[in-house]
Design a protein around this motif. Structure first.
Motif, short mmCIF file in Angstrom:
data_model
loop_
_atom_site.label_atom_id
_atom_site.label_comp_id
_atom_site.label_asym_id
_atom_site.label_seq_id
_atom_site.Cartn_x
_atom_site.Cartn_y
_atom_site.Cartn_z
N THR A 1 0.84 -1.19 0.00
CA THR A 1 0.00 0.00 0.00
C THR A 1 0.87 1.24 0.00
N ILE A 2 0.29 2.33 -0.48
CA ILE A 2 0.96 3.62 -0.46
C ILE A 2 -0.08 4.67 -0.13
N LYS A 3 0.28 5.59 0.75
CA LYS A 3 -0.64 6.66 1.15
C LYS A 3 -0.44 7.86 0.26
N ILE A 4 -1.55 8.51 -0.04
CA ILE A 4 -1.48 9.76 -0.77
C ILE A 4 -2.22 10.82 0.03
N ASN A 5 -1.78 12.06 -0.14
CA ASN A 5 -2.38 13.19 0.52
C ASN A 5 -2.78 14.17 -0.58
N LEU A 6 -4.06 14.37 -0.76
CA LEU A 6 -4.54 15.16 -1.87
C LEU A 6 -4.49 16.67 -1.62
N LYS A 7 -4.17 17.07 -0.39
CA LYS A 7 -4.02 18.48 -0.05
C LYS A 7 -2.81 18.66 0.84
N ASP A 8 -2.16 19.81 0.72
CA ASP A 8 -1.08 20.09 1.63
C ASP A 8 -1.63 20.89 2.83
N ASN A 9 -0.83 21.00 3.85
CA ASN A 9 -1.18 21.77 5.06
C ASN A 9 -2.47 21.27 5.71
N HIS A 10 -2.73 19.99 5.67
CA HIS A 10 -3.91 19.44 6.33
C HIS A 10 -3.46 18.72 7.59
#
Length: 130
Positions: A119-128
């Motif tokens: 698995t790999i995590k993604i973050n669709l927004k920064d500064n969250h």
């Protein structure tokens, strides 16, 4: 809150396309196929399983790296390649986690196939804040 100088921030700040590219670059020798049923020869293959949201902006994507061989342990066997793929995932600069492995079989195939889930995590927004 993730800061730009936080090494973990750089590991997960990406979208789906970047995650696919990260997986493909980590397991560079793997041939991308649409599903495991397409495996009909020896080799290393990768396919996308899907994703689940962890929270509002973070998703966890699941991929299978499948090793197909004529044997588990003899020369050019699947298990040697399993060790290599585990090490590639472990040493990746991306936030890739190993979730387990299992032996699989497909109709009309005499190959020994071991499927490893990563698995790999993604973050669709920064500064969250997480």
């Amino acid at each position: 809150c993730w800061k730009e100088n936080d090494i973990h921030y750089h590991k997960i700040y990406m979208g789906y396309l970047e995650a696919f590219k990260a997986i493909e670059s980590t397991f560079a020798e793997a041939i991308v196929v649409s599903d495991g049923g397409k495996i009909n020869q020896n080799g290393t293959f990768i396919f996308y399983n899907g994703s689940k949201p962890e929270n509002k902006v973070i998703d966890v994507l699941s991929f299978t790296v499948a090793i197909a061989a004529n044997t588990y342990t003899q020369e050019n066997g699947a298990m040697k390649k399993v060790d290599e793929m585990r090490e590639l995932g472990l040493n990746s600069v991306f936030d890739i986690d190993f979730k387990g492995s299992k032996g699989v079989s497909f109709e009309n195939s005499s190959l020994y196939i071991v499927a490893l889930e990563f698995t790999i995590k993604i973050n669709l927004k920064d500064n969250h804040e997480i």
